[in-house]
Design an enzyme around this catalytic site. Structure first.
Site, PDB file in Angstrom:
ATOM      1  N   LYS A 115       0.821  -1.216   0.000  1.00 47.59           N
ATOM      2  CA  LYS A 115       0.000   0.000   0.000  1.00 47.59           C
ATOM      3  C   LYS A 115       0.854   1.265   0.000  1.00 47.59           C
ATOM      4  O   LYS A 115       0.456   2.276  -0.560  1.00 47.59           O
ATOM      5  CB  LYS A 115      -0.936   0.019   1.210  1.00 47.59           C
ATOM      6  CG  LYS A 115      -2.097  -0.955   1.084  1.00 47.59           C
ATOM      7  CD  LYS A 115      -3.158  -0.634   2.111  1.00 47.59           C
ATOM      8  CE  LYS A 115      -4.336  -1.585   2.013  1.00 47.59           C
ATOM      9  NZ  LYS A 115      -5.320  -1.327   3.073  1.00 47.59           N
ATOM     10  N   LYS A 198      -7.241 -10.620  -8.074  1.00 46.30           N
ATOM     11  CA  LYS A 198      -8.406 -10.671  -7.189  1.00 46.30           C
ATOM     12  C   LYS A 198      -9.413  -9.579  -7.540  1.00 46.30           C
ATOM     13  O   LYS A 198      -9.011  -8.478  -7.906  1.00 46.30           O
ATOM     14  CB  LYS A 198      -7.953 -10.449  -5.742  1.00 46.30           C
ATOM     15  CG  LYS A 198      -8.201 -11.638  -4.838  1.00 46.30           C
ATOM     16  CD  LYS A 198      -7.725 -11.358  -3.429  1.00 46.30           C
ATOM     17  CE  LYS A 198      -8.794 -10.654  -2.618  1.00 46.30           C
ATOM     18  NZ  LYS A 198      -8.448 -10.539  -1.184  1.00 46.30           N
ATOM     19  N   LYS A 201     -11.896  -3.596  -4.880  1.00 44.85           N
ATOM     20  CA  LYS A 201     -12.572  -2.311  -4.969  1.00 44.85           C
ATOM     21  C   LYS A 201     -11.650  -1.220  -5.475  1.00 44.85           C
ATOM     22  O   LYS A 201     -12.103  -0.148  -5.839  1.00 44.85           O
ATOM     23  CB  LYS A 201     -13.212  -1.933  -3.633  1.00 44.85           C
ATOM     24  CG  LYS A 201     -12.354  -2.067  -2.412  1.00 44.85           C
ATOM     25  CD  LYS A 201     -13.249  -1.865  -1.173  1.00 44.85           C
ATOM     26  CE  LYS A 201     -12.520  -2.221   0.099  1.00 44.85           C
ATOM     27  NZ  LYS A 201     -13.426  -2.200   1.246  1.00 44.85           N
TER      28      LYS A 201
END
Ligand code: TRP
Length: 345
Positions: A115, A198, A201
């Site tokens: 991240k 995957k 969102k």
């Protein structure tokens, strides 16, 4: 029933809409756990702001996650549904646990590295401390079982390490070591545009995922556009003797098996049953069947979410009530921790 003495804690970040992957991989399994466990389901808004969130969007997304929980079948009376920021014990316990966790432990967290990306110097301190807050979430309730996906297993391990070090340093047997609960079958839902990624969102393409707020037409359109390959659907030759998809078959046709496993999960069938059932069918026909099934299963959830979201005051009231209930569990735990640590009362 003895299992009721076990306590489930889990949460979803209100960073965007929930999608089919969250539903099949998490929320749907939580619904089933309610009969065996005392359950606490949190909307983790404190975690959300470790990355920038527009305030108005955060507010809306918090309500949307709560509405999705309820619309999917989580009973707000039987279970506790609340927003993390409304129970201050999370942040307070997190500080104490920050002083238990070691830098070396956090340095190993792979999600932080992903991240934070290349510009690590510019990541928020909160993003780094994120897993400690997650440990506080669970431990504030002395949670014993935590349903999490693959990507959160390392964080849960860290929560166990923190609990253990706390118990050890203060010579107490206070925190239980929370255990992961691996959800139901066939629930690694992949992107509709790339079967190797995957469903997420954060993917730029909305066509990569089915959102829980998508209506029937949008669901149909997204499945119609979903990536496939020119061959008909695979059959029993792709399964091994245990009925599992062979690695080489999966690697060759990830999109086909993703759509098949979505069908399997939505129809509560095993993947091998589903493979056998649709063996040799043309994709266009299978996609039609998948769309009908998805609309039948998700349509009612979608309309219940819309209904709930048209009364934001009611959602807010419900979350406030949940927070009060959560607080009656978390506050005494926090008080005892403060006592153990040596803070005055
Ligand atoms: N980190 C989790 C996720 O992104 C969300 C989360 C926060 C959580 N606190 C938790 C999950 C406690 C389980 C238990 O998926």
């Amino acid at each position: 029933m003895t299992r009721k003495s076990n306590r489930i804690f889990s949460g979803v970040q209100p960073t965007n809409n929930l999608h089919l992957g969250n539903y099949l991989g998490a929320v749907r399994n939580w619904v089933r756990m309610q009969k065996d466990y005392e359950c606490i389901f949190c909307v983790v808004d404190l975690h959300a702001i470790t990355l920038w969130q527009e305030p108005a969007a955060l507010r809306q997304n918090t309500r949307e996650v709560a509405a999705a929980y309820i619309a999917s079948g989580i009973d707000p009376d039987a279970s506790i549904i609340f927003a993390q920021s409304q129970v201050s014990a999370h942040a307070q316990l997190a500080w104490i646990l920050n002083c238990v966790a070691r830098l070396g432990w956090l340095n190993r967290m792979t999600q932080f590295k992903e991240k934070a990306g290349k510009n690590r110097e510019n990541a928020s301190v909160g993003l780094y401390a994120y897993p400690v807050l997650m440990a506080a979430d669970i431990l504030a309730y002395k949670g014993t079982h935590v349903p999490v996906g693959e990507d959160q297993k390392q964080h849960l391990e860290l929560a166990r390490d923190i609990a253990q070090k706390f118990n050890h340093d203060y010579k107490v047997d206070f925190f239980p070591l929370p255990e992961p609960v691996i959800g139901g079958p066939a629930t690694r839902v992949m992107s509709l545009r790339d079967g190797a990624k995957k469903m997420s969102k954060s993917d730029e393409s909305d066509y990569s995922r089915i959102n829980m707020t998508d209506d029937a037409d949008t669901i149909a359109l997204k499945f119609r556009k979903a990536k496939t390959d020119p061959n008909a659907l695979p059959g029993p030759e792709s399964l091994d003797e245990r009925g599992e998809v062979k690695d080489e078959a999966l690697a060759a046709r990830p999109e086909a098996f993703n759509l098949l496993s979505i069908h399997a999960a939505l129809s509560d069938a095993s993947l091998s049953e589903t493979v056998n059932r649709f063996a040799g069918m043309e994709f266009s026909r299978f996609k039609g069947e998948l769309t009908d099934l998805a609309v039948a299963k998700l349509g009612p959830i979608n309309s219940e979410m819309k209904r709930l979201l048209s009364h934001p005051d009611e959602i807010d009231a419900l979350l406030r009530k949940g927070a009060q209930r959560a607080q009656t569990i978390a506050l005494p735990v926090l008080r005892q921790v403060e006592e153990i640590v040596g803070f005055l009362h």
